[in-house]
Write a protein that holds these residues in place. Structure first.
Motif, PDB file in Angstrom:
ATOM      1  N   TRP A  50       0.873  -1.252   0.042  1.00 60.33           N
ATOM      2  CA  TRP A  50      -0.082  -0.027  -0.162  1.00 60.33           C
ATOM      3  C   TRP A  50       0.877   1.393   0.117  1.00 60.33           C
ATOM      4  O   TRP A  50       0.311   2.180   0.538  1.00 60.33           O
ATOM      5  N   VAL A  51       2.077   1.185  -0.502  1.00 55.68           N
ATOM      6  CA  VAL A  51       2.760   2.594  -0.496  1.00 55.68           C
ATOM      7  C   VAL A  51       3.144   3.140  -1.934  1.00 55.68           C
ATOM      8  O   VAL A  51       3.151   4.123  -2.139  1.00 55.68           O
ATOM      9  N   ASN A  52       3.325   2.119  -2.920  1.00 62.46           N
ATOM     10  CA  ASN A  52       3.790   2.634  -4.197  1.00 62.46           C
ATOM     11  C   ASN A  52       2.593   3.479  -4.925  1.00 62.46           C
ATOM     12  O   ASN A  52       1.649   3.272  -4.978  1.00 62.46           O
ATOM     13  N   VAL A  53       2.910   4.648  -5.568  1.00 63.72           N
ATOM     14  CA  VAL A  53       1.704   5.425  -5.853  1.00 63.72           C
ATOM     15  C   VAL A  53       1.942   5.811  -7.433  1.00 63.72           C
ATOM     16  O   VAL A  53       1.126   5.500  -8.209  1.00 63.72           O
ATOM     17  N   HIS A  54       3.227   6.271  -7.912  1.00 62.11           N
ATOM     18  CA  HIS A  54       3.561   6.453  -9.255  1.00 62.11           C
ATOM     19  C   HIS A  54       4.357   5.286 -10.007  1.00 62.11           C
ATOM     20  O   HIS A  54       4.719   5.511 -11.142  1.00 62.11           O
TER      21      HIS A  54
ATOM     22  N   LEU B   1      -0.036  10.552   8.427  1.00 60.52           N
ATOM     23  CA  LEU B   1       0.207  10.298   7.267  1.00 60.52           C
ATOM     24  C   LEU B   1       1.667   9.485   7.112  1.00 60.52           C
ATOM     25  O   LEU B   1       2.705   9.479   7.799  1.00 60.52           O
ATOM     26  N   ALA B   2       1.812   8.712   6.127  1.00 55.27           N
ATOM     27  CA  ALA B   2       2.924   7.540   5.884  1.00 55.27           C
ATOM     28  C   ALA B   2       2.909   7.034   4.466  1.00 55.27           C
ATOM     29  O   ALA B   2       2.497   7.663   3.772  1.00 55.27           O
ATOM     30  N   LYS B   3       3.159   5.941   4.386  1.00 57.50           N
ATOM     31  CA  LYS B   3       3.010   5.012   3.485  1.00 57.50           C
ATOM     32  C   LYS B   3       3.389   5.709   2.087  1.00 57.50           C
ATOM     33  O   LYS B   3       4.439   5.640   1.596  1.00 57.50           O
ATOM     34  N   GLY B   4       2.257   6.081   1.468  1.00 53.13           N
ATOM     35  CA  GLY B   4       2.367   6.714   0.147  1.00 53.13           C
ATOM     36  C   GLY B   4       3.032   8.230   0.008  1.00 53.13           C
ATOM     37  O   GLY B   4       3.207   8.635  -1.020  1.00 53.13           O
ATOM     38  N   ILE B   5       3.474   8.622   1.234  1.00 55.00           N
ATOM     39  CA  ILE B   5       3.927  10.014   1.230  1.00 55.00           C
ATOM     40  C   ILE B   5       5.062  10.122   0.409  1.00 55.00           C
ATOM     41  O   ILE B   5       5.390  11.172  -0.067  1.00 55.00           O
ATOM     42  N   THR B   6       6.025   9.243   0.139  1.00 58.77           N
ATOM     43  CA  THR B   6       7.275   9.341  -0.477  1.00 58.77           C
ATOM     44  C   THR B   6       7.060   8.500  -1.840  1.00 58.77           C
ATOM     45  O   THR B   6       7.853   8.238  -2.580  1.00 58.77           O
TER      46      THR B   6
ATOM     47  N   PRO C  43      16.381  14.088   5.192  1.00 59.61           N
ATOM     48  CA  PRO C  43      16.373  14.769   3.754  1.00 59.61           C
ATOM     49  C   PRO C  43      15.925  13.851   2.509  1.00 59.61           C
ATOM     50  O   PRO C  43      15.472  14.309   1.585  1.00 59.61           O
ATOM     51  N   LEU C  44      16.256  12.762   2.560  1.00 64.25           N
ATOM     52  CA  LEU C  44      16.293  11.865   1.487  1.00 64.25           C
ATOM     53  C   LEU C  44      14.915  11.494   1.257  1.00 64.25           C
ATOM     54  O   LEU C  44      14.477  11.447   0.110  1.00 64.25           O
ATOM     55  N   ALA C  45      14.187  11.237   2.302  1.00 65.36           N
ATOM     56  CA  ALA C  45      12.928  10.732   2.331  1.00 65.36           C
ATOM     57  C   ALA C  45      12.130  12.100   1.945  1.00 65.36           C
ATOM     58  O   ALA C  45      10.980  11.897   1.104  1.00 65.36           O
ATOM     59  N   CYS C  46      12.447  13.179   2.643  1.00 66.41           N
ATOM     60  CA  CYS C  46      11.528  14.475   2.187  1.00 66.41           C
ATOM     61  C   CYS C  46      11.650  14.651   0.666  1.00 66.41           C
ATOM     62  O   CYS C  46      10.833  15.067   0.088  1.00 66.41           O
ATOM     63  N   ALA C  47      13.039  14.455   0.243  1.00 68.51           N
ATOM     64  CA  ALA C  47      13.004  15.047  -1.240  1.00 68.51           C
ATOM     65  C   ALA C  47      12.202  13.918  -2.074  1.00 68.51           C
ATOM     66  O   ALA C  47      11.647  14.324  -3.170  1.00 68.51           O
ATOM     67  N   ALA C  48      12.119  12.582  -1.673  1.00 66.36           N
ATOM     68  CA  ALA C  48      11.593  11.725  -2.147  1.00 66.36           C
ATOM     69  C   ALA C  48       9.893  12.111  -2.347  1.00 66.36           C
ATOM     70  O   ALA C  48       9.145  12.126  -3.335  1.00 66.36           O
TER      71      ALA C  48
ATOM     72  N   GLY D 276       6.405   5.636  -2.023  1.00 66.87           N
ATOM     73  CA  GLY D 276       6.599   4.133  -1.740  1.00 66.87           C
ATOM     74  C   GLY D 276       8.191   3.834  -1.928  1.00 66.87           C
ATOM     75  O   GLY D 276       8.487   2.876  -1.900  1.00 66.87           O
ATOM     76  N   TYR D 277       8.904   5.060  -1.668  1.00 66.16           N
ATOM     77  CA  TYR D 277      10.485   4.953  -1.580  1.00 66.16           C
ATOM     78  C   TYR D 277      11.207   4.720  -0.451  1.00 66.16           C
ATOM     79  O   TYR D 277      11.876   3.745  -0.536  1.00 66.16           O
ATOM     80  N   LEU D 278      11.000   5.619   0.437  1.00 65.07           N
ATOM     81  CA  LEU D 278      11.593   5.548   1.693  1.00 65.07           C
ATOM     82  C   LEU D 278      10.468   5.928   2.830  1.00 65.07           C
ATOM     83  O   LEU D 278       9.762   6.458   2.638  1.00 65.07           O
ATOM     84  N   PRO D 279      11.139   5.389   4.098  1.00 68.77           N
ATOM     85  CA  PRO D 279      10.311   5.426   5.222  1.00 68.77           C
ATOM     86  C   PRO D 279       9.913   6.856   5.876  1.00 68.77           C
ATOM     87  O   PRO D 279      11.174   7.429   6.014  1.00 68.77           O
ATOM     88  N   LEU D 280       9.020   7.433   5.606  1.00 73.33           N
ATOM     89  CA  LEU D 280       8.922   8.750   6.127  1.00 73.33           C
ATOM     90  C   LEU D 280       7.297   8.812   6.531  1.00 73.33           C
ATOM     91  O   LEU D 280       6.456   8.128   5.922  1.00 73.33           O
ATOM     92  N   ALA D 281       7.207   9.570   7.647  1.00 73.72           N
ATOM     93  CA  ALA D 281       5.695   9.838   8.030  1.00 73.72           C
ATOM     94  C   ALA D 281       5.588  11.250   8.752  1.00 73.72           C
ATOM     95  O   ALA D 281       6.559  12.130   9.092  1.00 73.72           O
ATOM     96  N   ALA D 282       4.449  11.914   8.713  1.00 72.64           N
ATOM     97  CA  ALA D 282       4.122  13.120   9.154  1.00 72.64           C
ATOM     98  C   ALA D 282       2.819  12.992   9.920  1.00 72.64           C
ATOM     99  O   ALA D 282       1.904  12.355   9.508  1.00 72.64           O
ATOM    100  N   THR D 283       2.950  14.003  11.166  1.00 77.04           N
ATOM    101  CA  THR D 283       1.683  14.058  11.921  1.00 77.04           C
ATOM    102  C   THR D 283       1.414  15.625  11.557  1.00 77.04           C
ATOM    103  O   THR D 283       2.189  16.311  12.317  1.00 77.04           O
ATOM    104  N   LEU D 284       0.295  15.855  11.163  1.00 73.83           N
ATOM    105  CA  LEU D 284      -0.048  17.154  11.160  1.00 73.83           C
ATOM    106  C   LEU D 284      -1.112  17.728  12.092  1.00 73.83           C
ATOM    107  O   LEU D 284      -1.866  16.902  12.607  1.00 73.83           O
ATOM    108  N   THR D 285      -1.122  19.086  12.459  1.00 78.42           N
ATOM    109  CA  THR D 285      -2.037  19.515  13.455  1.00 78.42           C
ATOM    110  C   THR D 285      -2.256  20.796  13.322  1.00 78.42           C
ATOM    111  O   THR D 285      -1.843  21.584  12.552  1.00 78.42           O
ATOM    112  N   THR D 286      -3.162  21.451  14.069  1.00 78.33           N
ATOM    113  CA  THR D 286      -3.637  22.450  13.912  1.00 78.33           C
ATOM    114  C   THR D 286      -2.781  23.709  14.751  1.00 78.33           C
ATOM    115  O   THR D 286      -1.957  23.336  15.688  1.00 78.33           O
ATOM    116  N   GLN D 287      -2.898  25.027  14.639  1.00 76.88           N
ATOM    117  CA  GLN D 287      -2.234  26.003  15.228  1.00 76.88           C
ATOM    118  C   GLN D 287      -2.563  25.992  16.691  1.00 76.88           C
ATOM    119  O   GLN D 287      -1.751  26.227  17.574  1.00 76.88           O
ATOM    120  N   LYS D 288      -4.092  25.786  17.064  1.00 75.69           N
ATOM    121  CA  LYS D 288      -4.241  25.573  18.441  1.00 75.69           C
ATOM    122  C   LYS D 288      -3.675  24.630  19.185  1.00 75.69           C
ATOM    123  O   LYS D 288      -3.140  24.989  20.372  1.00 75.69           O
TER     124      LYS D 288
END
Ligand SMILES: Cc1ncc(COP(=O)(O)O)c(C=O)c1O
Length: 675
Positions: free
Chosen positions: A284-288, A508-513, A552-557, A515-527
């Protein structure tokens, strides 16, 4: 199996045609049936010369699908003649000729970076044909530079290089004399031969000499070699040393596992050279698609700058750019990005963030609500809010307690009288829990629209929005775990977007890169972010961070992945595929052991049941899902089940034709295994 070799060169005029003839003649002398194709020719009569020299009998249209008058790069030459190059024509000619002959020589045009079509170079053609190359370089001044450049580009681009053939060698100048030895010292591939400059090459004697030279001076063995499959050895080592996730290792040790060695587009190639459609996007990771040029290039570019630098006390360029992009596409209201490296970590972070947040609001809100059949990862926090007994009951003693509400699992819902119609009765329990426990509850955590690992449980439309309303009403945070459903899988960039919901925290995780590299993100509000703000001495810091946070490699992907969504209009192109999938799935319903078919976007769950009428499931030990997926491999498709549910979750870039292949394989495998 027939073999093929692509003859490219360091530049135009290096002698590809002569070397193609030389190799062809030398192989013919060994009794090998040689075919030849020159996909693009711009002016001249090279093709005719090779056809004559090698006595090629194939139709000229196959041997040279594209001919232009002007001596230009094909991109320019065919454009001037108003001809649009159709690569399928080239691939089809190649495959026909490859089938016909024991050895196929493919002659390139110019060098590797010669453009054939917009955004498509000779190097891309080689990669798409998946053939090894020999690089022809002409002896002389400048040869070292051209040859090393070509070799380096080819290797960096993932092209297999058999070696270099130095052509037109007279040995008269100092440059020529020193070329072979200097190159040997700097190349990473062998020199396959040094071919002398021949006079009157087109005469009978010249051709005879050419064949002789090739036979004597080109290492034909190296050209003909096939890499020995190391499968046996690899399987042994795997079994000796690896403990696989979610796998009964006793079965694994008995089975014949596939070892994946390469991939391209929607396909994976095993160590025996067999290609399989990646029906579950490599979990469930590969996108393109695999080996996507733009993502490959972005990682390489970043590699030339810095592979990793910490976010603890420092910033780094790709993580900053990515955070900005993520906030731009996320549901409105989300303002901050906290990075980590797996879906489970993204969830842990969400839970800790929500827990700590309420402490700053002086509220004793320390509990969570999760749903039945929920899956949020395998770390202790994420397991605590998991709702799948099978995965989670073993660890009960380690977990914190969490309130459980019903899952909108319509197929199994005892309250819904007229499935698939739904009055959201499954929300009753959630309403009760919230009414009773809102004052002690920090957050409700859900997988919006599709509970994936729980069995691809697709929610009725509108229920997620209702959950959002209930959370608002009871002053409870909403955590949306879009680890599986994010990045286009449901047909929307994010599932939350489909129902106009902004969660308080988004994982967020999985498809974020892509499907290339392990990366995840937790987004939240200003509050929520602001609640953590204070004097250093107050210790309101969010005391959480992983070593590779914001790599940086994962973020570039990830940036390249997001760029491709825009450039390739991925979501727009997805809509007809989603419709096609839905239509094709209809015929599965007639099969005797299909209990339910659930689809959301490009996510499909096919629930197999022992008895369609009573919905009696197949017993666990029957391993029905595993058997179906094993069968599907015989039809060239990789699938992985969730118990009795067959999951289809291909890359978003899958073509309609490939989708059909996936569905046909699944249909045949299900029919044969369930009888
Ligand atoms: C919804 C959801 N959350 C979290 C996870 C855990 O992600 P990871 O395996 O990257 O830890 C998964 C994995 O399948 C998932 O589907």
């Amino acid at each position: 199996m027939s073999k093929a070799l692509f003859i490219t060169a360091t530049d135009t005029g290096a002698g590809k045609t002569i070397i193609s003839c030389a190799i062809g003649l030398a192989l013919q002398k060994k009794g090998i049936d040689v075919g030849y194709i020159k996909p693009f020719q711009c002016s001249g009569d090279d093709t005719d010369f090779v056809i004559k020299t090698l006595g090629i009998q194939d139709d000229k249209n196959l041997v040279n699908p594209y001919y232009a008058k002007d001596p230009l790069a094909p991109y320019a030459a065919f454009k001037r003649e108003g001809i649009r190059i159709n690569l399928d024509k080239v691939f089809s000619a190649y495959h026909k000729l490859k089938k016909r002959h024991e050895f196929l020589i493919i002659e390139g045009v110019g060098g590797l970076l010669v453009p054939l079509r917009e955004n498509y170079l000779v190097a891309d053609l080689i990669r798409d044909l998946d053939v090894p190359i020999a690089i022809v370089s002409r002896a002389g001044l400048g040869t070292i530079n051209h040859t090393l450049l070509t070799q380096r580009y080819a290797l960096d681009y993932g092209i297999k290089v058999r070696g270099v053939i130095i052509n037109n060698y007279s040995g008269k100048t100092a440059a020529e004399k020193t070329n072979p030895d200097v190159l040997r010292g700097f190349l990473d591939v062998p020199i396959l031969g040094v071919v002398a400059r021949l006079k009157n090459i087109k005469s009978k004697d010249g051709l005879r000499m050419l064949a002789k030279t090739a036979g004597e001076n080109i290492d034909l063995k190296a050209l003909l070699k096939t890499e020995k499959p190391l499968t046996r050895q690899l399987i042994k080592r795997d079994k000796d040393f690896i403990w696989h996730p979610f796998t009964q290792m006793r079965d694994w040790l008995k089975d014949e596992p596939l070892i994946i060695e390469e991939a391209k587009g929607s396909y994976l190639k095993d160590s025996e050279g067999k290609w399989y459609l990646d029906g579950v996007s490599s979990l469930w990771v590969n996108v393109h698609g695999h080996r996507k040029k733009e993502i490959d290039a972005a990682i390489k570019r970043q590699l030339n700058k810095v592979a990793h630098s910490t976010l603890l006390g420092l910033g780094n360029v790709p993580s900053i750019e990515l955070a900005k992009e993520l906030i731009a596409i996320a549901p409105p209201g989300l303002a901050k990005v906290f990075y980590s490296d797996s879906g489970s970590s993204a969830v842990e972070i969400a839970l800790k963030m929500a827990y700590q947040y309420w402490q700053y609001l002086d509220k004793a809100k320390t509990r969570f609500i999760h749903l039945e059949n929920a899956y949020h990862g395998d770390t202790i926090g994420s397991v605590s809010v998991g709702g799948m007994d099978l995965f989670h009951k073993t660890y009960k003693g380690l977990l914190f307690e969490s309130y459980k509400a019903d899952s909108p699992y319509c197929y199994c819902c005892p309250k819904c009288k007229n499935y698939p119609g739904c009055n959201f009765e499954c929300l009753d329990r959630l309403r009760d829990v919230l009414r009773q426990h809102h004052s002690s509850t920090a957050a409700l955590i859900v997988e919006p629209l599709v509970q994936a690992a729980g069995g691809i449980i697709v929610w009725p439309e509108g229920i997620y929005r209702k959950m959002r309303e209930l959370c608002h009403k009871h002053n409870v945070l909403l955590i949306a775990d879009e680890v599986a459903v994010g990045f286009g899988r449901t047909g929307h960039m994010f599932a939350s977007e489909a129902e106009g919901v902004t969660p308080d925290i988004l994982c967020l995780a999985k498809g974020i890169t892509g499907g290339y590299l392990p990366l995840a993100a937790t987004l939240t509000t200003q509050k929520i972010f602001d609640a953590f703000s204070g004097e250093y001495k107050e210790q309101k810091t969010f005391f959480h961070g992983h070593t590779y946070t914001g790599n940086p490699l994962a973020c570039a992907a990830a940036l390249a992945n997001l760029g491709l969504f825009k450039k390739e209009k991925t979501l727009q192109k997805l809509q007809p595929k989603i419709k096609f999938l839905g239509k094709e799935l209809e015929k599965f319903k007639k099969l005797k052991h299909i209990g339910d078919i659930r689809q959301k976007g490009l996510i499909v769950g096919i629930e197999l049941v022992k008895n369609k009428e009573t919905k009696e499931p197949y017993p666990w030990e029957e391993r029905i899902g595993i058997k179906v997926c094993q069968k599907a491999r015989e039809y060239g498709v990789i699938l992985r089940p969730l118990g009795n549910v067959i999951v289809l979750m291909p890359p978003l870039s899958i073509s309609q034709e490939e989708l059909k292949q996936l569905l046909d394989a699944a249909y045949k495998a299900i029919s044969e295994i369930t009888g």
